[in-house]
Design a protein around this motif. Structure first.
Motif, PDB file in Angstrom:
ATOM      1  N   VAL A 149       0.809  -1.225   0.000  1.00 42.03           N
ATOM      2  CA  VAL A 149       0.000   0.000   0.000  1.00 42.03           C
ATOM      3  C   VAL A 149       0.841   1.273   0.000  1.00 42.03           C
ATOM      4  O   VAL A 149       0.303   2.367  -0.173  1.00 42.03           O
ATOM      5  N   VAL A 150       2.156   1.159   0.205  1.00 41.43           N
ATOM      6  CA  VAL A 150       3.028   2.339   0.190  1.00 41.43           C
ATOM      7  C   VAL A 150       3.534   2.584  -1.225  1.00 41.43           C
ATOM      8  O   VAL A 150       4.165   1.717  -1.828  1.00 41.43           O
ATOM      9  N   ARG A 151       3.247   3.762  -1.752  1.00 40.38           N
ATOM     10  CA  ARG A 151       3.615   4.130  -3.117  1.00 40.38           C
ATOM     11  C   ARG A 151       4.948   4.859  -3.165  1.00 40.38           C
ATOM     12  O   ARG A 151       5.794   4.594  -4.036  1.00 40.38           O
ATOM     13  N   GLN A 152       5.136   5.788  -2.245  1.00 41.92           N
ATOM     14  CA  GLN A 152       6.358   6.575  -2.145  1.00 41.92           C
ATOM     15  C   GLN A 152       6.749   6.683  -0.686  1.00 41.92           C
ATOM     16  O   GLN A 152       5.902   6.589   0.206  1.00 41.92           O
ATOM     17  N   ALA A 153       8.037   6.904  -0.454  1.00 42.57           N
ATOM     18  CA  ALA A 153       8.493   7.058   0.927  1.00 42.57           C
ATOM     19  C   ALA A 153       9.666   8.019   0.976  1.00 42.57           C
ATOM     20  O   ALA A 153      10.389   8.199  -0.008  1.00 42.57           O
ATOM     21  N   ALA A 154       9.828   8.638   2.127  1.00 39.28           N
ATOM     22  CA  ALA A 154      10.964   9.529   2.366  1.00 39.28           C
ATOM     23  C   ALA A 154      11.320   9.470   3.831  1.00 39.28           C
ATOM     24  O   ALA A 154      10.440   9.382   4.698  1.00 39.28           O
ATOM     25  N   SER A 155      12.609   9.489   4.092  1.00 41.69           N
ATOM     26  CA  SER A 155      13.114   9.507   5.461  1.00 41.69           C
ATOM     27  C   SER A 155      13.743  10.857   5.747  1.00 41.69           C
ATOM     28  O   SER A 155      14.242  11.528   4.834  1.00 41.69           O
ATOM     29  N   GLU A 156      13.702  11.250   7.006  1.00 38.90           N
ATOM     30  CA  GLU A 156      14.389  12.474   7.398  1.00 38.90           C
ATOM     31  C   GLU A 156      15.862  12.407   7.024  1.00 38.90           C
ATOM     32  O   GLU A 156      16.496  13.440   6.803  1.00 38.90           O
ATOM     33  N   GLU A 157      16.404  11.206   6.943  1.00 41.20           N
ATOM     34  CA  GLU A 157      17.813  11.033   6.603  1.00 41.20           C
ATOM     35  C   GLU A 157      18.078  11.232   5.114  1.00 41.20           C
ATOM     36  O   GLU A 157      19.229  11.368   4.697  1.00 41.20           O
ATOM     37  N   GLU A 158      17.011  11.214   4.283  1.00 41.45           N
ATOM     38  CA  GLU A 158      17.175  11.356   2.837  1.00 41.45           C
ATOM     39  C   GLU A 158      16.217  12.431   2.340  1.00 41.45           C
ATOM     40  O   GLU A 158      15.034  12.410   2.661  1.00 41.45           O
ATOM     41  N   PRO A 159      16.692  13.354   1.490  1.00 42.67           N
ATOM     42  CA  PRO A 159      15.894  14.522   1.106  1.00 42.67           C
ATOM     43  C   PRO A 159      14.996  14.326  -0.106  1.00 42.67           C
ATOM     44  O   PRO A 159      14.494  15.303  -0.659  1.00 42.67           O
ATOM     45  N   VAL A 160      14.796  13.104  -0.556  1.00 44.50           N
ATOM     46  CA  VAL A 160      13.999  12.893  -1.761  1.00 44.50           C
ATOM     47  C   VAL A 160      12.943  11.823  -1.525  1.00 44.50           C
ATOM     48  O   VAL A 160      13.095  10.943  -0.672  1.00 44.50           O
ATOM     49  N   LEU A 161      11.865  11.929  -2.293  1.00 42.88           N
ATOM     50  CA  LEU A 161      10.850  10.889  -2.281  1.00 42.88           C
ATOM     51  C   LEU A 161      11.301   9.739  -3.167  1.00 42.88           C
ATOM     52  O   LEU A 161      11.782   9.950  -4.286  1.00 42.88           O
ATOM     53  N   VAL A 162      11.155   8.536  -2.666  1.00 38.92           N
ATOM     54  CA  VAL A 162      11.572   7.338  -3.384  1.00 38.92           C
ATOM     55  C   VAL A 162      10.333   6.524  -3.738  1.00 38.92           C
ATOM     56  O   VAL A 162       9.499   6.234  -2.871  1.00 38.92           O
ATOM     57  N   ASP A 163      10.195   6.164  -5.028  1.00 40.29           N
ATOM     58  CA  ASP A 163       9.090   5.307  -5.438  1.00 40.29           C
ATOM     59  C   ASP A 163       9.349   3.892  -4.938  1.00 40.29           C
ATOM     60  O   ASP A 163      10.417   3.320  -5.187  1.00 40.29           O
TER      61      ASP A 163
END
Length: 376
Positions: free
Chosen positions: A144-158
């Motif tokens: 169900v997760v389409r995109q994600a981003a962590s505070e440790e990484e500055p970009v949205l990842v598909d």
């Protein structure tokens, strides 16, 4: 499973292994030894005499939660309080990750990570990396997760083109205090693909979750009808320890962050003096999760973090402020963006690393912040 029933037989594994907040049957019987309510005036007088004799003050605020014979399971609450099955799924997945982080924190030493991958220049600890990896593993394996981003990484990842949600997290807030073995936490904001996260606001979140790792692991979850707290109990099973939490409009607890700004902002200096002169209780650890979380357990409180040119904003909108803001306002509290005085949930998120000042907690105290610090 209708409910998580906690009785003596279920606690047989160990003499001391019972769920937090619930006494075993042999201890519950000792309640009859407590002083009757009509003696409250005597107790109060005794405390006042002790104050006079020893210079002590009784300004602590203890829990008002009372033990129950049974608690609803996570599944029961979500099935009845979260209508969207996909939202139920993502909540379950995020809390499964929190269980793994809990276990990792208990067995790993707090040391500087071998590789420093934070693009923001923050010092990464080994436990930061472990927590972040566990969150990424969960997001990438989710349907169900389409995109994600962590505070440790500055970009949205598909992560999954067939997924639905954008999930943003701070995997382990409190890196500067975790070596003291103080409480730390995970903050999670979740947006639907109809809005995404970029260009949306915190108000667009379908739910948010904040997990607190301390002597116990607990989590605040935004359900359809309010905020519920879940406790990770025996066998790593979650049960509802607080239901439909309400933050009172008034407070006698304050948690002032970014005190350096008080040297630049006359209004913030005056606000802090107001809290002190009126004998508020200071409860501040330097960790955003425990410092705001107490508004839900104490049912009152205020967290303030204004900014000045010499003390710039550090709080990240997507990873920290929006998730907590949704929970605070769903529980009847109030928030301020620290600039216009409007809700933090109305901040448009134009960048993954977007920062903001903030104040949140009891309504009257947030209004006082807006008036004294912002002149609103």
């Amino acid at each position: 499973m209708k409910s998580l029933v906690l009785a003596g037989a279920a606690l047989a594994g160990s003499a001391n292994a019972f769920l937090p907040g619930l006494r075993p049957l042999h201890l519950r019987a000792q309640r009859s030894l407590s002083p009757p309510s009509q003696d409250a005036s005597v107790s109060s007088t005794a405390l006042e005499m002790a104050d006079t004799a020893y210079g002590a003050s009784h300004t602590s605020f203890y829990t008002s939660a009372k033990a129950k014979d049974s608690y609803e399971s996570l599944a029961d609450v979500l099935n009845s309080k979260v209508a969207d099955p996909d939202v139920r799924t993502v909540i379950n997945e995020m809390l499964d990750a929190a269980v793994k982080i809990t276990e990792a924190l208990r067995v790993n030493l707090v040391t500087v990570a071998d590789a420093q991958n934070s693009v923001f220049g923050d010092v990464q600890l080994g436990v930061d990396v472990i927590a972040d990896n566990l969150m990424w593993e969960t997001a990438k394996n989710s349907k169900v997760v389409r995109q994600a981003a962590s505070e440790e990484e500055p970009v949205l990842v598909d992560t999954n083109p067939d997924g639905r949600f954008t999930v943003c997290w701070d995997p382990l807030d409190g890196s500067s205090i975790v070596d003291n073995n103080w409480a730390v936490g995970t903050m999670i904001g979740i947006w639907d693909k109809t809005t995404g996260m970029l260009g949306a606001t915190g108000r667009d979140q379908v739910t948010s979750i904040v997990v607190l790792y301390g002597p116990r692991t607990t989590a605040l979850v935004a359900c359809d009808d309010g905020v519920y707290e879940f406790t990770c109990g025996e066998g790593n099973k979650w049960f509802a320890s607080r239901e439909k939490i309400q933050i009172k409009p008034t407070s006698k607890i304050f948690s002032p962050a970014n005190l350096r700004a008080a040297q630049d902002l006359e209004g913030y200096d005056g606000l802090i003096k107001h809290w002190m002169n009126n004998r508020y209780t200071l409860r501040y650890t330097g960790g955003l999760v425990p410092d705001v979380y107490q508004c839900f357990t104490k049912e009152m409180g205020v967290f303030s973090n204004p900014t000045s040119p010499k003390a710039p904003a550090k709080l990240r909108v997507a990873f920290e402020v929006a998730p907590f803001g949704l929970l605070v306002e769903k529980a009847g509290g109030s928030t301020s963006d620290g600039v216009t005085g409007k809700s933090v949930l109305d901040i448009q998120i134009d960048g993954v690393d977007q920062r903001t000042s903030a104040c949140m907690g009891s309504k009257d105290e947030v209004s006082r912040f807006n008036e004294m610090v912002l002149g609103k």
